[in-house]
Design an enzyme around this catalytic site. Structure first.
Site, short mmCIF file in Angstrom:
data_model
loop_
_atom_site.label_atom_id
_atom_site.label_comp_id
_atom_site.label_asym_id
_atom_site.label_seq_id
_atom_site.Cartn_x
_atom_site.Cartn_y
_atom_site.Cartn_z
N HIS A 1 5.44 3.44 0.59
CA HIS A 1 4.19 4.03 1.02
C HIS A 1 3.79 3.35 2.31
CE1 HIS A 1 0.23 5.99 0.44
NE2 HIS A 1 -0.16 4.98 1.20
N CYS A 2 3.65 4.11 3.39
CA CYS A 2 3.37 3.50 4.68
C CYS A 2 1.91 3.71 5.05
CB CYS A 2 4.28 4.12 5.74
SG CYS A 2 4.10 3.35 7.35
#
Lengths: 377, 158
Positions: A167-168
């Protein structure tokens, strides 16, 4: 006494579980926390704006007019990749409908046999053989499915994502099967843009200092200092990240697998998804087919709201299956498929166990992940 | 023989949903989309094994065609990258074209083979490409029906 049933059409994205935010009537899909994404946008556009304002006029005249042109193209490409990564569906797997969840529960109970009372049932794992390698599929208690290989549940977005990478927060979205190549191209093009701006900043300062002196140059173009600072720090992180992802792509691994150490250490060389050929791996990840989204965000649902005269507060009773065609069902089958879904008797009668939580159920997946992490280090 | 229905419309009017069978994915060759061809026991009295296997094998072939990594996918990928993927605003991807073919095939199979036997296949894309859901219908008029019963109802719609 009298009641009025009001039906209203809603788009499916309004009823999707999970912690995503949707914009433009379901066309855009992002995570809930978008603050860092706005920071990314601000840094990129701000630095480029300074570059175009301070450096480009001088360089276009004294060096080459192609310099700003190439910078514009590169900037547009970076923005396109960033927006594509942030706004698209990363490959979210929809949760199981009640009948499918019950079917899987029955299969699990049949496989477990009789568990003595008081004893914990065995963890819900399915073993599959992929290219002569045994891979364990874990059960997701939130989505009520056995996760496909390489899928993982993102706790921030509360969704299972296929080929989950990470998850960025910088792009404000998960990176998964559908948007990994855009993410990679974003980091690659951003590295190039950063190097480009940094190089020409230095060139510009050197050229101008030769004519007027170093301090005068900084006074004339104060933006340069800011740009150099931003580019310097960005270089180390983004170029490093690009290098790391290039390494992952050549081995056909995800960040998630790398962190968990699934195919390293004593399992090195056993990645069943790798073609054992760097070029083939790169081609599969970067030039593979563009997978469709299985979340039909813009399909229409019919929602029934009951408003009775005695109680003015509307109560939403049920959301039925799509009566309005969506993009995936062929025209003729739609009325029959929709009607057949309506026809299904109330779930309470047929599947009393549909909503029952299995005894001693626990999200063991998280425990297993942390154990695997500890083992990897 | 299982209860018979003339077409999908009559399936809707005279049948009630009895059970659902879920055909799972086959991961033996990796993460490419492929479904198991194992014949579920609930369908034993409803449809011939060969017909079912043919349907699943054809679907598997369609998905393999969509996900094939070769000359055409490279060309599509490189062209799209060169235009910053803006070309997908006006062009349909190969996968989407195959999905349309699959939807048409499933509808055709439902009309010709499955609905007359009181079954209905749901397109896997509506279930997240995880399962092929086959709904088993029983004629409403038949008494004491259990899924997979082979009694012929007197009130079959014609």
């Amino acid at each position: 006494m009298s009641a009025v049933m009001i039906t209203r059409k809603v788009r499916k994205w309004e009823k999707l579980p999970g912690k995503n935010t949707f914009c433009c009537d379901g066309r855009v899909m992002m995570a809930r926390q978008k603050g860092v994404f706005y920071l990314t946008l601000f840094l990129i556009t701000g630095t480029c704006a300074l570059f175009f304002a301070f450096e480009c006029p001088y360089l276009a005249v004294h060096l080459c007019p192609a310099i700003p042109v190439f910078a514009v193209l590169l900037f547009l490409f970076v923005m396109a990749m960033l927006l594509r990564t942030s706004f698209s569906d990363p490959g979210v797997l929809p949760r199981a409908l009640p009948e499918e969840a019950t079917f899987i529960e029955m299969e699990i109970e049949a496989a477990n046999g009789n568990v003595p009372a008081g004893q914990r049932p065995p963890p819900r794992i399915r073993n599959v053989q992929i290219n002569n390698q045994i891979v364990k599929l874990k059960y997701c208690y939130t989505c009520k499915i056995f996760r496909p290989p390489r899928a993982s549940h993102c706790s921030i977005c509360d969704n299972c994502v296929d080929r989950f990478d990470h998850h960025c927060p910088w792009v404000g979205n998960c990176v998964g099967k559908r948007n990994y190549r855009y993410f990679y191209l974003f980091t690659l093009s951003l590295s190039l843009l950063t190097i480009y701006i940094f190089t020409f900043d230095i060139v510009h300062v050197v050229m101008r200092s030769m004519n007027g002196g170093f301090l005068n140059t900084l006074k004339e173009t104060p933006g340069t200092v800011l740009e150099v600072l931003v580019c310097f720090f960005t270089l180390w992180s983004v170029v490093g990240l690009t290098g790391f992802h290039t390494y992952l792509i050549s081995l056909n691994q995800t960040t998630n697998e790398d962190i968990k150490g699934s195919w390293s250490g004593k399992n090195r060389g056993q990645n069943p998804y790798s073609h054992k050929n760097i070029i083939k791996n790169c081609c599969e990840v970067l030039c593979g087919p563009t997978y469709p989204s299985v979340l039909d965000r813009r399909g229409l649902l019919q929602e029934d709201t009951l408003i009775s005269s005695s109680n003015p507060v509307p109560q939403t009773t049920k959301t039925t299956a799509p009566l309005i065609p969506n993009e995936h069902t062929p025209d003729d089958a739609k009325p029959s498929i929709a009607a057949s879904a309506e026809k299904s008797p109330s779930p309470k009668e047929e599947h009393p166990a549909a909503t029952k939580v299995p005894p001693l159920a626990s999200p063991e997946t998280d425990a297993e992940t942390s154990i695997a992490k500890e083992r990897a280090h | 023989m299982a209860t018979e229905f003339h077409n999908l419309q009559e399936l809707r009017h005279s049948a009630s949903l009895a059970n659902k069978v879920f055909i799972q994915r086959d991961y033996s060759e990796g993460t490419t989309c492929k479904f198991q061809t194992k014949f579920p026991s609930e369908l034993e009295s409803r449809i011939e094994r060969t017909l079912f296997e043919d349907t699943v094998k054809t679907l598997n072939n369609y998905y393999a065609e969509a996900e094939k990594i070769g000359g055409q996918s490279y060309l599509e990928g490189c062209l799209a990258c060169a235009t910053a993927y803006l070309i997908f605003l006006c062009m349909e991807t190969r996968y989407e074209k195959v999905l349309k073919k699959i939807a048409k095939y499933i509808q055709e199979q439902n009309e010709k083979i499955y609905a007359p036997r009181g079954l209905l296949i749901t397109d896997p894309i509506e279930r997240g490409m995880r399962v092929i859901e086959i709904s088993i219908y029983e004629d409403r008029g038949s008494s004491g029906s259990s899924s997979g019963s082979s009694s012929v109802s007197g009130s079959t719609a014609r």
